[in-house]
Design an enzyme around this catalytic site. Sequence first.
Site, PDB file in Angstrom:
ATOM      1  N   THR A 164       0.859  -1.189   0.000  1.00 50.19           N
ATOM      2  CA  THR A 164       0.000   0.000   0.000  1.00 50.19           C
ATOM      3  C   THR A 164       0.893   1.235   0.000  1.00 50.19           C
ATOM      4  O   THR A 164       2.019   1.192   0.502  1.00 50.19           O
ATOM      5  CB  THR A 164      -0.869  -0.041   1.284  1.00 50.19           C
ATOM      6  OG1 THR A 164      -1.803  -1.095   1.144  1.00 50.19           O
ATOM      7  CG2 THR A 164      -1.602   1.265   1.546  1.00 50.19           C
ATOM      8  N   ARG A 192     -14.725  -6.318  -0.367  1.00 52.12           N
ATOM      9  CA  ARG A 192     -14.005  -6.064   0.895  1.00 52.12           C
ATOM     10  C   ARG A 192     -13.346  -4.669   0.818  1.00 52.12           C
ATOM     11  O   ARG A 192     -12.658  -4.351  -0.129  1.00 52.12           O
ATOM     12  CB  ARG A 192     -12.933  -7.133   1.126  1.00 52.12           C
ATOM     13  CG  ARG A 192     -12.126  -6.946   2.422  1.00 52.12           C
ATOM     14  CD  ARG A 192     -10.843  -6.187   2.200  1.00 52.12           C
ATOM     15  NE  ARG A 192      -9.982  -6.114   3.374  1.00 52.12           N
ATOM     16  CZ  ARG A 192      -8.894  -5.359   3.460  1.00 52.12           C
ATOM     17  NH1 ARG A 192      -8.531  -4.605   2.447  1.00 52.12           N
ATOM     18  NH2 ARG A 192      -8.159  -5.340   4.550  1.00 52.12           N
ATOM     19  N   VAL A 193     -13.588  -3.867   1.829  1.00 56.64           N
ATOM     20  CA  VAL A 193     -12.977  -2.549   1.894  1.00 56.64           C
ATOM     21  C   VAL A 193     -12.070  -2.512   3.118  1.00 56.64           C
ATOM     22  O   VAL A 193     -12.467  -2.935   4.203  1.00 56.64           O
ATOM     23  CB  VAL A 193     -14.064  -1.446   1.979  1.00 56.64           C
ATOM     24  CG1 VAL A 193     -13.444  -0.088   2.240  1.00 56.64           C
ATOM     25  CG2 VAL A 193     -14.878  -1.428   0.694  1.00 56.64           C
ATOM     26  N   GLY A 194     -10.845  -2.031   2.919  1.00 53.86           N
ATOM     27  CA  GLY A 194      -9.898  -1.974   4.034  1.00 53.86           C
ATOM     28  C   GLY A 194      -9.879  -0.611   4.703  1.00 53.86           C
ATOM     29  O   GLY A 194     -10.752   0.236   4.477  1.00 53.86           O
ATOM     30  N   THR A 215      -0.554   1.974   7.159  1.00 53.14           N
ATOM     31  CA  THR A 215      -0.564   0.785   6.313  1.00 53.14           C
ATOM     32  C   THR A 215      -0.428  -0.442   7.203  1.00 53.14           C
ATOM     33  O   THR A 215       0.081  -0.359   8.306  1.00 53.14           O
ATOM     34  CB  THR A 215       0.581   0.832   5.269  1.00 53.14           C
ATOM     35  OG1 THR A 215       0.600  -0.399   4.540  1.00 53.14           O
ATOM     36  CG2 THR A 215       1.937   1.037   5.909  1.00 53.14           C
ATOM     37  N   GLY A 216      -0.909  -1.573   6.702  1.00 51.10           N
ATOM     38  CA  GLY A 216      -0.821  -2.795   7.490  1.00 51.10           C
ATOM     39  C   GLY A 216      -2.130  -3.554   7.450  1.00 51.10           C
ATOM     40  O   GLY A 216      -2.935  -3.382   6.526  1.00 51.10           O
ATOM     41  N   GLY A 218      -5.497  -4.172   7.634  1.00 48.62           N
ATOM     42  CA  GLY A 218      -6.629  -3.248   7.629  1.00 48.62           C
ATOM     43  C   GLY A 218      -7.681  -3.566   8.656  1.00 48.62           C
ATOM     44  O   GLY A 218      -8.252  -2.668   9.290  1.00 48.62           O
TER      45      GLY A 218
HETATM   46  N1  ASP Z   1      -4.160  -1.670   4.885  1.00 48.28           N
HETATM   47  C1  ASP Z   1      -4.346  -2.257   3.588  1.00 48.28           C
HETATM   48  C2  ASP Z   1      -5.665  -3.011   3.577  1.00 48.28           C
HETATM   49  O1  ASP Z   1      -5.953  -3.697   4.540  1.00 48.28           O
HETATM   50  C3  ASP Z   1      -3.240  -3.196   3.203  1.00 48.28           C
HETATM   51  C4  ASP Z   1      -1.838  -2.654   3.397  1.00 48.28           C
HETATM   52  O2  ASP Z   1      -1.657  -1.580   3.965  1.00 48.28           O
HETATM   53  O3  ASP Z   1      -0.896  -3.307   2.960  1.00 48.28           O
HETATM   54  O4  ASP Z   1      -6.362  -2.969   2.593  1.00 48.28           O
END
Ligand code: ASP
Length: 295
Positions: A164, A192-194, A215-216, A218
């Site tokens: 991301t 699916r929405v993060g 980020t990470g 979600g």
């Molecule tokens: N946070 C993003 C999600 O869950 C994924 C990511 O940050 O790598 O969609």
Amino acid sequence: MKRAVIVHGGAWKIPKELQKPSRKGVKESARLAMKCLMNNGSALDAVELAVRYLEDNPHFDAGTGSVLNAEGEVELDAAIMEGKTLNAGAIAAVRNIKNPISLARSVMENSNYVLLVGRGANKFATHQGYEIFTSLKVRRETERWKRLHKEYKETMKFSEIGGTVGAVAIDATGNIAAATSTGGVPFKPPGRVGDSCLIGSGLYADNEVGGVSATGDGESIMKIALSKVVCEYLGKGLNAEKAAQESVKLLENRIDGRGGVIVIDKGGDIGLSYNTPKMACAYMKEGMDKPESQV
Ligand code: ASP
């Protein structure tokens, strides 16, 4: 106010072959955004530019190069926010838009709404004159999808995925903006929405405290509204670095979540923290002749 920008390209276990291109990508993104700020561009222009560059870079999970969902399609989430008015725009589960961050900005500036999703977001894009691309798929992700499909593996360990992108900037007038864009997680169910497009979770910007992009994982980030947590710590007087660290500690201690944040506080100081194996990240402050980076 001294201008500054920080960008990230995801917090995860970045494999060896992606480390160099990730580092190069975040550095170039920070350099372009700083150039924009030094030409008196706004913080909003700078974060949009930084994220557009990373969306077009196929090494990241945003725009071109995004991961595929369970049906083998790319579905994109993105959001942008500016800290003077708290205006924000976001899109979720949108398809075939090359630069979802710009569409999010169009939602902010040309609609009465904050978040548009799916078919409605695509319809809005068409009305706004965005080109609808036939595909944003890259071979790396098609191969990954085939593998996952064979194993019918819906859930992967979070540390294995990522990429991301996000940016936070402060301009000469002290305005702060934040932006985040993603293809989400591989093999996600359609719809699916993060966290990335959710104001307060994947990003936040408030001139009274600072700006954040997260980020990470979600599903964890959403539960504690991670970016807003950082802003609350800033509001209590923690500096950018400490606020970043404390928020990631909370993510881990409260719900065993994994992720990272980049932060600029209202004084222009920069902070970052993550509890994943790596985070691709670069920053540039006024007076530096090139960006500092880490992967
Ligand atoms: N946070 C993003 C999600 O869950 C994924 C990511 O940050 O790598 O969609």
